[in-house]
Write an enzyme that holds these catalytic residues in place. Structure first.
Site, mmCIF file in Angstrom:
data_model
loop_
_atom_site.group_PDB
_atom_site.id
_atom_site.type_symbol
_atom_site.label_atom_id
_atom_site.label_comp_id
_atom_site.label_asym_id
_atom_site.label_seq_id
_atom_site.Cartn_x
_atom_site.Cartn_y
_atom_site.Cartn_z
ATOM 1 N N HIS A 39 -4.693 13.086 3.536
ATOM 2 C CA HIS A 39 -4.329 13.071 2.124
ATOM 3 C C HIS A 39 -5.014 14.218 1.386
ATOM 4 C CE1 HIS A 39 -2.912 8.952 2.980
ATOM 5 N NE2 HIS A 39 -2.151 9.117 1.918
ATOM 6 N N LYS A 49 -8.095 12.179 -3.383
ATOM 7 C CA LYS A 49 -8.003 10.755 -3.049
ATOM 8 C C LYS A 49 -9.403 10.194 -2.797
ATOM 9 C CE LYS A 49 -5.497 7.491 -0.069
ATOM 10 N NZ LYS A 49 -4.946 6.736 -1.214
ATOM 11 N N ALA A 70 0.829 -1.199 0.000
ATOM 12 C CA ALA A 70 0.000 0.000 0.000
ATOM 13 C C ALA A 70 0.864 1.251 0.000
ATOM 14 C CB ALA A 70 -0.925 0.005 1.216
#
Length: 252
Positions: free
Chosen positions: A143, A147, A110
């Site tokens: 983020h 996203k 990830a």
């Protein structure tokens, strides 16, 4: 010389990786795959993986979950190892990844950065000491506002790493607003923040009585992930079937 195919070459990460490869004398970008062909690259680009007839040592994938199934089928058919970086995969897709790894080399992570993968090991050591001492565990990830998946794959990987060190006895809580009750001792809270152009920030909090210990990783550019992905591509050259991760690439 390691020859790579970039799956998702015209996305932000694909372009960063292409630049890094261009500056690395030990690796070459043999081809790219992207439905969007409006960017000029110095290697051939195909609109779909099925149309690619270029031989390579490995594929680096930074695309989207919808494209992963076709990619995995292609890798098995052509016997090309793949660095799978796309997040937000379904349970069914994760099972397909495992099945694929029995036929061809798959490196799934990830997060490709050295710092994050070092942090995963530190978190396991901390959890073994602090959790039995009664410390609560919370993860906060931040983020950019583009996203689409939440929580991030990296946050989930951190939670899994901690939980593995604790014999997988902890459950995950994603939204405390839905249940009005005290937190359980054996739970890991995971919170997601989306805003601006934040590349990636992950903070793990061990909160005890009268003291708090925090572990934090901040990425200031996508290059930290791109460099790791390229190194992973080099690592997979010539590797046989199996499921690998960044700990296989990075020798701690």
């Amino acid at each position: 010389m390691t020859k790579l195919i970039m799956h998702g070459c015209n996305g932000k990460m694909g372009q960063v990786i292409s630049k890094i490869v261009k500056e690395d004398p030990n690796v070459e970008m043999a081809a790219g795959i992207d439905a969007y062909t409006g960017i000029a690259n110095d290697y051939p680009v195909f609109e779909s993986i099925e149309k690619c007839d270029i031989k390579a040592d490995a594929i680096i994938d930074f695309s989207n979950a919808a494209a992963v199934n076709g990619l995995l089928d292609y890798c098995v058919e052509k016997q090309i190892p793949v660095v799978l970086c796309t997040t937000g995969l379904s349970e069914e897709q994760l099972k397909k990844v495992e099945e694929t790894s029995k036929k061809v080399a798959v490196l799934k992570s990830a997060n490709m950065s050295l710092g994050v993968n070092m942090l995963l090991k530190l978190l396991q050591d901390a959890a073994k000491v602090l959790a039995p001492a009664g410390f609560d565990i919370e993860i906060v990830e931040k983020h950019h506002n583009q996203k689409v998946d939440a929580p991030s794959g990296t946050a989930l990987t951190m939670a899994d790493s901690i939980n593995e060190a604790l014999d997988n006895e902890y459950r995950y809580t994603y939204d405390r607003s839905q249940v009005r009750e005290k937190r359980e001792k054996k739970e890991i809270g995971i919170s997601a923040v989306r805003g601006g152009t934040i590349v990636g920030e992950h903070e793990v909090i061990f909160a005890g009585e009268d003291e708090v210990i925090e572990f934090k990783h901040t990425a200031y550019s996508k290059a930290v992930f791109a460099k790791g992905a390229v190194e992973a591509g080099k690592f997979l050259k010539g590797k046989g079937a199996g499921l690998y991760d960044m700990s296989d690439v990075i020798q701690f």
